[in-house]
Design a protein around this motif. Structure first.
Motif, mmCIF file in Angstrom:
data_model
loop_
_atom_site.group_PDB
_atom_site.id
_atom_site.type_symbol
_atom_site.label_atom_id
_atom_site.label_comp_id
_atom_site.label_asym_id
_atom_site.label_seq_id
_atom_site.Cartn_x
_atom_site.Cartn_y
_atom_site.Cartn_z
ATOM 1 N N VAL A 5 68.263 -18.668 -17.682
ATOM 2 C CA VAL A 5 67.618 -17.975 -18.806
ATOM 3 C C VAL A 5 66.282 -17.376 -18.380
ATOM 4 O O VAL A 5 65.762 -16.477 -19.028
ATOM 5 N N LEU A 6 65.744 -17.881 -17.273
ATOM 6 C CA LEU A 6 64.433 -17.390 -16.845
ATOM 7 C C LEU A 6 64.504 -15.972 -16.292
ATOM 8 O O LEU A 6 63.485 -15.313 -16.122
ATOM 9 N N THR A 7 65.703 -15.498 -16.007
ATOM 10 C CA THR A 7 65.824 -14.136 -15.477
ATOM 11 C C THR A 7 65.932 -13.086 -16.589
ATOM 12 O O THR A 7 66.087 -11.906 -16.320
ATOM 13 N N VAL A 8 65.868 -13.535 -17.846
ATOM 14 C CA VAL A 8 65.879 -12.591 -18.969
ATOM 15 C C VAL A 8 64.461 -12.052 -19.170
ATOM 16 O O VAL A 8 63.511 -12.824 -19.152
ATOM 17 N N PRO A 9 64.292 -10.739 -19.319
ATOM 18 C CA PRO A 9 62.933 -10.215 -19.472
ATOM 19 C C PRO A 9 62.386 -10.434 -20.886
ATOM 20 O O PRO A 9 63.069 -10.143 -21.863
ATOM 21 N N PRO A 10 61.151 -10.949 -21.007
ATOM 22 C CA PRO A 10 60.540 -11.061 -22.334
ATOM 23 C C PRO A 10 60.222 -9.676 -22.908
ATOM 24 O O PRO A 10 59.951 -8.736 -22.161
ATOM 25 N N LEU A 11 60.313 -9.568 -24.224
ATOM 26 C CA LEU A 11 59.986 -8.321 -24.910
ATOM 27 C C LEU A 11 58.730 -8.548 -25.758
ATOM 28 O O LEU A 11 58.502 -9.663 -26.226
ATOM 29 N N PRO A 12 57.943 -7.506 -25.958
ATOM 30 C CA PRO A 12 56.708 -7.693 -26.737
ATOM 31 C C PRO A 12 57.002 -7.905 -28.225
ATOM 32 O O PRO A 12 57.621 -7.051 -28.859
ATOM 33 N N GLU A 13 56.504 -9.018 -28.734
ATOM 34 C CA GLU A 13 56.762 -9.376 -30.136
ATOM 35 C C GLU A 13 56.183 -8.325 -31.080
ATOM 36 O O GLU A 13 56.807 -7.954 -32.069
ATOM 37 N N HIS A 14 54.975 -7.806 -30.747
ATOM 38 C CA HIS A 14 54.298 -6.896 -31.690
ATOM 39 C C HIS A 14 55.053 -5.573 -31.832
ATOM 40 O O HIS A 14 54.785 -4.821 -32.754
#
Lengths: 590, 276
Positions: free
Chosen positions: A352-361
């Motif tokens: 799961v760590l290879t999934v890119p985070p997306l900006p919440e705002h």
């Protein structure tokens, strides 16, 4: 000739007598007529093969035409539909409107758990990259779930069983891993091998030759990146996905090893609980700080892009397998996120760590039901799965600069990226020096021969996607241009829509798979630039010896010799599978 | 070489071809009178040229949205065309010697641009108003019908469909030209062949008005034939596209020449005037 009776007078009485006689005679066979007339007329089987035209893929239509010829020899009419990439993947991955499609798997099959989203039956009804074949099998589901929990030899055994089953039941056929041919200029940048495959983040390994080159210019026959930069939309993301440059994952897989990327480290606090610590001072391209809350938000968004607002959940088109591992994600403080997993091994959970985070705002406003200019179009989906996401706000080494639809996409170096700061990154030195260029330009070019012409004329530096084998001599002859041949991780496959008869029947699909000669494809279509294979895990230690493809031992039993289907053997095989042929030699539905 | 460089190359070659051919075919005498009366000639030309420009403008707008739109409303007829004609294009390609392919490459790019521009310029300079008007109208008809077909039918050319048999000869021989053609057209717009329809239109009009420029007629016919063949030799169009293009050309020339169409148009015009 029979002698004719002279004069036959038809009287009313004789007609009546004849009628009643016929009725009496037919009463016996009336039930026979009924049982015959009640039967549907069997239809000849025909399938359509959807794929990319030559301009967008040097091999796909060649494969499709060869398949069509082989299917024809088995009495199956197969028509071919060349379709532009954006439309093809919308039809196949999103709308599930296809019989057979030939394509390249988007990205690398990094771990056996990649089978999970591809084949698990719970995904057969979803749109997106997850289970586009609609394959459903409880036994397979069980194996897929088991390999998530198991480790060591047990997992190897389960993964072997999954691969053997795959070859038997054929929801899709792996054809082989192409050796992508690229042209690259060597007078401005060096270090081209494997740069675009499987991940464009490998651009980090490039070096300048000391010239004042600041712009890296790549060509592509794929116009999708100039239309859409949404990392969740599978129909726009190809084998070398440009959004990988814009969005940074927490961990990055480089040459088989998982390195901390946006995270500095992770620690197991319980058997199914992982604490991930982010690097300090990470920021998004718009200047906002990247925090643990963005990461937690991303895992929730990937589970359900509506974040629970409509009654039904709206899952993403990508990252389904990995995001399904996470049960809950919680930000503990600014830099720490706590992940709770469903029942799975730590080895699998780390994926799961290879999934890119997306900006919440930015993405929090995209969780509403999607409409067209405020009009509800009756499709239950969210803005997150509709938006073109231009300009994209990520945290990767490159940020968006400009786009000209159908022409070019320009990205520029993100100077606040952690790789651009002098701090110690803990990454291999090839990656940790940051980018060797200030700008990256991706230029759409109509076909591979003109792409090569641009490289030769010093109008571009590299062809981002592989070009056709006929161009290798042109590339070889040019000065200051290198010919790079890399084994691609993105294998070619033939996907079957197992929702549609007769492709619902595994016996039918298996017999179809025996009409495919990978050896002949390797020679006639790929010109030798391919490593034929039957499993997506070929080339990894996960491949069992009995599924290793060799010219003399091609694993599947081809119904013919040297690329020519033996029509009689093919027909016998379909008959053994329970099918019949009509008088014209066409295979019948039933 | 970038798009701009290729464009400049084509324009330069085209200007050279035009100046040579105009001075020979129109002749110094008529050119001299034309120069003397240039404003008058141009004034006459404004209306038909403006009509053509308008149609081309609409065309380019439709072309921009057209590809996406045609994937929604259009029918993919690639397979159907292939089932009609099979490997005709591959056969034509295989019997064409290599050196001729180069000739056809030039015919496809320069010859085509030349055959389109020449009759317009020549008839302006020679004050052949009817020919000018009819050429402009015929072009407009070709473009309009061609555009509708592109919206309704999606088809990839033979080079995109049977790579093993058909070589993408134009782009292999002159890769720089693809930069230009992909600017002008999408690779799904092949049915009908506008290269064919427009060159055949010019050839038919040249035949009809042969006493106007006697030297032009045989040359136009030869050049049009070369362009028609080049579309197939280069693997860009199917024979079906070419036949459809030729039919479209015939229709457009009939429409501009026919008295019945002319009277119909004038009746419409008077009706329109009365309504105003």
């Amino acid at each position: 000739m029979a002698p004719r009776s002279g004069n036959v007078g038809i009287t009313r009485r004789s007609v009546l007598a004849g009628l009643s006689g016929t009725l009496a005679a037919s009463s016996g066979c009336l039930s026979r007529i009924r049982s015959l007339a009640g039967r549907n007329q069997p239809e000849p089987i025909s399938v359509s093969i959807k794929t990319l035209p030559v301009d967008q893929d040097p091999y796909a239509i060649g494969i499709a035409r060869q398949l069509s010829a082989w299917f024809e020899a088995g009495g199956i009419r197969a028509s071919i539909q060349p379709i532009t990439a954006e439309e093809l993947y919308r039809q196949t991955l999103i709308n599930q409107d296809f019989d057979v499609f030939v394509g390249q798997f988007p990205g690398a099959f990094a771990d056996p758990d990649a089978f999970y989203p591809l084949l698990h039956s719970t995904y057969s009804v979803e749109s997106g990259l997850q289970n586009p074949f609609g394959y459903t099998n409880l036994l397979m589901d069980d194996l897929l779930e088991r390999q998530r929990r198991e480790t060591g030899n047990k997992r190897t055994e389960t993964v072997t069983r999954i691969q053997r089953r795959l070859v038997q039941v054929c929801p899709f056929l792996v054809l082989g891993f192409p050796n992508a041919i690229r042209a690259a200029r060597t007078d401005r940048f060096t270090g081209w091998n494997g740069v675009f495959d499987p991940s464009p983040t490998n651009l980090l390994t490039l070096n300048t030759t000391g010239t004042s080159a600041t712009r890296l210019r790549a060509t592509t026959p794929d116009d999708r990146p100039m239309a859409n930069l949404n990392p969740l939309m599978s129909s726009y993301r190809g084998p070398s996905d440009i959004t990988d440059l814009i969005y940074d994952p927490l961990a990055y897989r480089y040459r088989g090893t998982l390195y901390p990327w946006a995270a500095t480290n992770w620690e197991w606090t319980d058997s199914l609980e992982l604490e991930v610590t982010l690097r300090e001072d990470l920021s998004w391209h718009d200047g906002e700080r990247l925090t643990a809350s963005d990461v937690a938000f991303t895992y929730q968004l990937l589970r359900d892009t509506s974040m629970g607002s409509p009654a039904e959940s709206v899952p993403t088109f990508r990252y389904r397998g990995r995001s399904s591992l996470v049960e809950t994600a919680q930000a503990i403080d600014e830099l720490t996120v706590q992940l709770q997993f469903d029942d799975c091994s730590r080895q699998t959970a780390r994926r799961v760590l290879t999934v890119p985070p997306l900006p919440e705002h930015i993405w929090t406003d995209r969780t509403n039901k999607a409409t067209v200019r405020g009009v509800n179009v009756g499709v239950t989906t969210t803005d997150a799965l509709v938006t073109a996401n231009v300009p994209p706000v990520g945290s990767g080494p490159l940020q968006f600069d400009s786009v000209a639809q159908g022409e070019t996409l320009v990205l520029e170096r993100f100077d606040d990226h952690f790789l651009e700061t002098p701090e110690e990154t803990g990454l291999p030195s090839a990656l940790s020096d940051g980018l060797a260029f200030e700008e990256f330009e991706l230029q759409f070019v109509g076909s591979d021969s003109s792409a090569v012409a641009l490289i030769v004329d010093d109008e571009a530096d590299v062809t981002a996607l592989g070009v056709g084998p006929d161009l290798s001599s042109t590339i070889g002859r040019a000065t200051d241009v290198s010919l790079n041949v890399d084994r691609s991780e993105a294998f070619y496959f033939v996907g079957f829509n197992t929702r549609r008869p007769p492709l619902t029947n595994p016996r039918f699909r298996r017999t179809l798979s025996r009409l495919v000669d990978r050896n002949a494809l390797a020679q006639s279509v790929f010109d030798g630039y391919v490593d034929p294979a039957v499993s997506p895990l070929a080339g990894t230690p996960w491949l069992p010896p009995d599924l290793t493809w060799e010219p003399s031992d091609p694993v599947t039993d081809f119904l013919g010799t040297a690329g020519v289907v033996d029509s009689k053997r093919a027909r016998d095989a379909f008959r053994t599978a329970g099918y019949r042929y009509n008088d014209q030699g066409r295979l019948l539905q039933s | 070489m970038g798009v701009l460089a290729v464009f400049i190359e084509v324009v330069a070659v085209l200007s050279l071809m035009l100046s040579v051919s105009l001075s020979i075919i129109v002749g110094p005498e008529r050119l001299r009178t034309a120069v003397a009366d240039l404003p008058g000639r141009l004034r006459v030309a404004v209306k038909p040229i403006a009509l053509l420009a308008g149609v081309l403008l609409i065309n380019s707008v439709v072309r921009n949205v057209g590809v996406d739109l045609s994937w929604i409303i259009g029918t993919n007829i690639t397979e159907f065309i292939f089932s009609l004609e099979g490997t005709v294009v591959a056969t034509i390609q295989s019997i064409t010697p290599g050196w001729l392919t180069v000739y056809f490459g030039y015919a496809y790019v320069y010859g085509y641009a030349f055959i389109l521009v020449f009759p317009l310029l020549a008839s302006i300079l020679a004050d052949e108003r009817r020919h000018l008007r009819h050429t402009a109208f015929a072009y407009a008809i070709n473009y309009t019908i061609g555009m509708c077909c592109y919206l309704l039918f999606i088809a990839y050319g033979p080079r995109n469909y049977m790579p093993a048999l058909v070589e993408p000869a134009l782009f292999d021989t002159f890769p720089r030209f693809q930069l230009l053609t992909s600017e002008v057209n999408a690779n799904t717009n092949v049915f009908p062949s506008l290269h064919t329809s427009l060159s055949v239109t010019v050839a038919l009009l040249a035949l009809r008005d042969r006493e106007m420029f006697p030297q032009w007629t045989p040359f136009a016919v030869f050049l049009a034939a070369s362009i028609v063949l080049s579309t197939m030799v280069l693997g860009i169009h199917w024979a079906t596209d070419v036949i459809a293009g030729a039919l479209l050309a015939t229709f457009s020339v009939w429409a501009v020449s026919s008295d019945r169409v002319a009277s119909l148009v004038s009746r419409w015009q008077s009706l329109y005037a009365r309504l105003r």
